[in-house]
Design a protein around this motif. Structure first.
Motif, PDB file in Angstrom:
ATOM      1  N   ILE A 135       0.849  -1.195   0.000  1.00  0.00           N
ATOM      2  CA  ILE A 135       0.000   0.000   0.000  1.00  0.00           C
ATOM      3  C   ILE A 135       0.881   1.241   0.000  1.00  0.00           C
ATOM      4  CG2 ILE A 135      -1.870   1.267   1.136  1.00  0.00           C
ATOM      5  CD1 ILE A 135      -2.649  -1.265   2.601  1.00  0.00           C
ATOM      6  N   ASP A 136       0.641   2.139  -0.932  1.00  0.00           N
ATOM      7  CA  ASP A 136       1.378   3.400  -1.019  1.00  0.00           C
ATOM      8  C   ASP A 136       0.558   4.492  -0.329  1.00  0.00           C
ATOM      9  OD1 ASP A 136       2.743   5.697  -1.651  1.00  0.00           O
ATOM     10  OD2 ASP A 136       2.969   5.226  -3.786  1.00  0.00           O
ATOM     11  N   TYR A 137       1.079   4.991   0.810  1.00  0.00           N
ATOM     12  CA  TYR A 137       0.401   6.039   1.577  1.00  0.00           C
ATOM     13  C   TYR A 137       0.935   7.432   1.264  1.00  0.00           C
ATOM     14  CZ  TYR A 137      -1.272   2.372   4.838  1.00  0.00           C
ATOM     15  OH  TYR A 137      -1.864   1.262   5.411  1.00  0.00           O
ATOM     16  N   SER A 138       1.917   7.529   0.405  1.00  0.00           N
ATOM     17  CA  SER A 138       2.678   8.779   0.253  1.00  0.00           C
ATOM     18  C   SER A 138       1.854   9.950  -0.260  1.00  0.00           C
ATOM     19  CB  SER A 138       3.887   8.547  -0.659  1.00  0.00           C
ATOM     20  OG  SER A 138       3.482   8.126  -1.950  1.00  0.00           O
ATOM     21  N   ALA A 139       0.703   9.702  -0.890  1.00  0.00           N
ATOM     22  CA  ALA A 139      -0.142  10.798  -1.377  1.00  0.00           C
ATOM     23  C   ALA A 139      -1.136  11.271  -0.319  1.00  0.00           C
ATOM     24  CB  ALA A 139      -0.891  10.358  -2.638  1.00  0.00           C
ATOM     25  N   VAL A 164       2.765  12.801  11.694  1.00  0.00           N
ATOM     26  CA  VAL A 164       2.454  11.578  10.972  1.00  0.00           C
ATOM     27  C   VAL A 164       3.293  11.542   9.705  1.00  0.00           C
ATOM     28  CG1 VAL A 164       0.670  10.164   9.896  1.00  0.00           C
ATOM     29  CG2 VAL A 164       0.094  11.621  11.842  1.00  0.00           C
ATOM     30  N   THR A 165       3.989  10.442   9.484  1.00  0.00           N
ATOM     31  CA  THR A 165       4.805  10.271   8.292  1.00  0.00           C
ATOM     32  C   THR A 165       4.129   9.251   7.383  1.00  0.00           C
ATOM     33  OG1 THR A 165       6.816  10.713   9.550  1.00  0.00           O
ATOM     34  CG2 THR A 165       7.084   9.686   7.403  1.00  0.00           C
ATOM     35  N   PHE A 166       3.705   9.707   6.203  1.00  0.00           N
ATOM     36  CA  PHE A 166       3.056   8.828   5.237  1.00  0.00           C
ATOM     37  C   PHE A 166       4.112   8.333   4.250  1.00  0.00           C
ATOM     38  CE2 PHE A 166      -0.167  11.733   6.812  1.00  0.00           C
ATOM     39  CZ  PHE A 166      -1.220  10.889   7.108  1.00  0.00           C
ATOM     40  N   ARG A 167       4.340   7.025   4.240  1.00  0.00           N
ATOM     41  CA  ARG A 167       5.380   6.439   3.422  1.00  0.00           C
ATOM     42  C   ARG A 167       4.777   5.673   2.251  1.00  0.00           C
ATOM     43  NH1 ARG A 167       6.147   3.874   8.337  1.00  0.00           N
ATOM     44  NH2 ARG A 167       6.268   1.870   7.246  1.00  0.00           N
ATOM     45  N   GLY A 196     -10.279  15.223   2.892  1.00  0.00           N
ATOM     46  CA  GLY A 196      -9.327  15.167   1.790  1.00  0.00           C
ATOM     47  C   GLY A 196      -9.635  14.109   0.756  1.00  0.00           C
ATOM     48  N   GLY A 197     -10.572  13.211   1.051  1.00  0.00           N
ATOM     49  CA  GLY A 197     -10.952  12.170   0.108  1.00  0.00           C
ATOM     50  C   GLY A 197      -9.950  11.025   0.038  1.00  0.00           C
ATOM     51  N   THR A 198     -10.059  10.244  -1.012  1.00  0.00           N
ATOM     52  CA  THR A 198      -9.220   9.061  -1.185  1.00  0.00           C
ATOM     53  C   THR A 198      -7.774   9.447  -1.493  1.00  0.00           C
ATOM     54  OG1 THR A 198      -9.815   8.960  -3.521  1.00  0.00           O
ATOM     55  CG2 THR A 198     -11.156   7.677  -1.993  1.00  0.00           C
ATOM     56  N   CYS A 199      -6.836   8.525  -1.211  1.00  0.00           N
ATOM     57  CA  CYS A 199      -5.419   8.856  -1.412  1.00  0.00           C
ATOM     58  C   CYS A 199      -4.522   7.634  -1.568  1.00  0.00           C
ATOM     59  CB  CYS A 199      -4.902   9.706  -0.254  1.00  0.00           C
ATOM     60  SG  CYS A 199      -4.982   8.880   1.362  1.00  0.00           S
ATOM     61  N   LEU A 200      -4.979   6.467  -1.207  1.00  0.00           N
ATOM     62  CA  LEU A 200      -4.127   5.274  -1.211  1.00  0.00           C
ATOM     63  C   LEU A 200      -4.018   4.652  -2.602  1.00  0.00           C
ATOM     64  CD1 LEU A 200      -5.477   3.496   2.008  1.00  0.00           C
ATOM     65  CD2 LEU A 200      -3.423   4.909   1.805  1.00  0.00           C
TER      66      LEU A 200
END
Length: 357
Positions: free
Chosen positions: A103-107, A140-143, A181-185
């Motif tokens: 899963i890419d959380y960076s966005a 919070v760090t989104f990686r 902010g809506g969807t992001c993953l």
């Protein structure tokens, strides 16, 4: 005079040997098992119940068909974990780490969080909570392979760490859909069955003093620190499927309880072999805690798999070991090794002096 020189050389050599042994023992002590750190934490998958759900059916679609349009809902029933980790008085949490290299959380950002809170004593259904955890967040760090949530410390301005009682609290989070902010993953583009890992740690609370915002409840420096992790179950499927039953038809059943596995067939009929791959450590986690280096990728399914809430991640113990730091110290490459080399040189010089004498 000669005897005096020999005695001095022996005295210096003996001192250096004792000093060297003490230094090595001290170094060993610094890397001894500490359950408060990520790499030495215990596995509490069986003690709790950590599950994830899709916010929408399209969240199961491969990432190349649903880029930055995914969401996820977490339910972490802590059950007896806090009692085991923090003792009978509960614990003040320091941070949470989620590892999922599929899963890419960076966005994402905090505004993409619809819910993040505590359901005290696990009394609600759905995503209703009693206490908001966002207000306890420091950073919070989104990686691109997970996220790290650092909570406020007692000395930080504007808040304090969250408290978890020793029995029954549940952490609930809804990320993406339903948020401001809506969807992001973005999920992996490789169809298969997947699981993620959550790590929680903290400091044992004082007996009878668990009121958030009360400075008198700050634990002393001597308070026990501990931590633990859980794997999600049952497995989460990734495929262009409209139901779990369709996913089982296309991917085969998810891994069974014992963790035995066979390659998972893809829609095209190919059978890739799923193996854990190394992922970068979180870029920003507390410096006192070893950071995770590896997280699991898709785990292949077993044709005798169990598609119930009792699914257990395949090779859990092996994966847990891979989750910590596996680097091996090299000469001069770690703390204390430079001093050891210096001491070794001095010891050799002292013995040489004795020999010449």
């Amino acid at each position: 005079m000669e005897r005096l020189q020999q005695s001095a050389a022996i005295l210096v050599a003996t001192f250096l040997v004792v000093w060297l042994v003490a230094a090595v023992a001290g170094l060993s002590g610094t890397v001894a098992a500490d359950k408060h750190t990520y790499e030495d934490a215990e596995n509490y998958t069986e003690a709790g119940n950590f599950t994830i759900e899709a916010y929408a059916q399209t969240d199961h679609y491969p990432g190349d068909q649903n880029k930055e349009n995914g969401s996820i809902i977490y339910y972490a029933k802590l059950a007896d974990i806090i009692y085991e980790v923090g003792g009978e008085n509960g614990t003040w949490s320091d941070f949470i780490i989620i590892n999922a290299d599929w899963i890419d959380y960076s966005a994402c950002d905090t505004e993409n969080t619809a819910v993040f809170g505590i359901d005290r004593n696990d009394t609600y259904t759905g995503t209703q909570v009693d206490e908001d955890l966002v207000e306890h967040q420091e950073k919070v760090t989104f990686r691109d392979d997970g996220l790290t949530i650092n909570f406020l410390d007692w000395n930080d301005f504007g808040g304090d760490p969250p408290y978890f009682n020793p029995r029954g609290d549940e952490i609930v989070a809804n990320q993406g859909g339903g948020s401001n902010g809506g969807t992001c993953l973005t999920y992996t583009s490789e169809p298969g069955w997947y699981t993620l890992q959550g790590f929680l740690n903290g400091t044992e609370a004082k007996a009878g003093c668990t009121e958030e915002g009360n400075a008198d409840c700050q634990p002393p420096e001597s308070a026990e620190k501990s931590g633990g992790y859980m794997w999600t179950r049952p497995y989460f499927y990734i495929c262009e499927c409209d139901s779990r039953e369709e996913a089982r038809d296309k991917l085969g059943p998810p891994p069974n309880k014992e963790g035995e596995s066979t390659p998972t067939p893809t829609q095209s009929g190919e059978t890739p072999t799923a193996t854990p791959t190394a992922t970068p450590a979180p870029s920003e986690t507390p410096t006192a805690t070893p950071e995770p280096d590896d997280t699991p990728t898709a785990t292949a399914a077993d044709d005798t798999g169990d598609d119930t809430g009792e699914d257990t991640p395949a090779n859990t113990e092996t994966q847990a070991q891979n989750g910590g730091s596996n680097t091996t110290p090299t000469v001069g490459g770690g703390p204390g090794f430079g001093a050891i080399l210096t001491l070794t040189g001095l010891l050799a010089s002292a013995l040489l002096l004795r020999r010449r004498s």
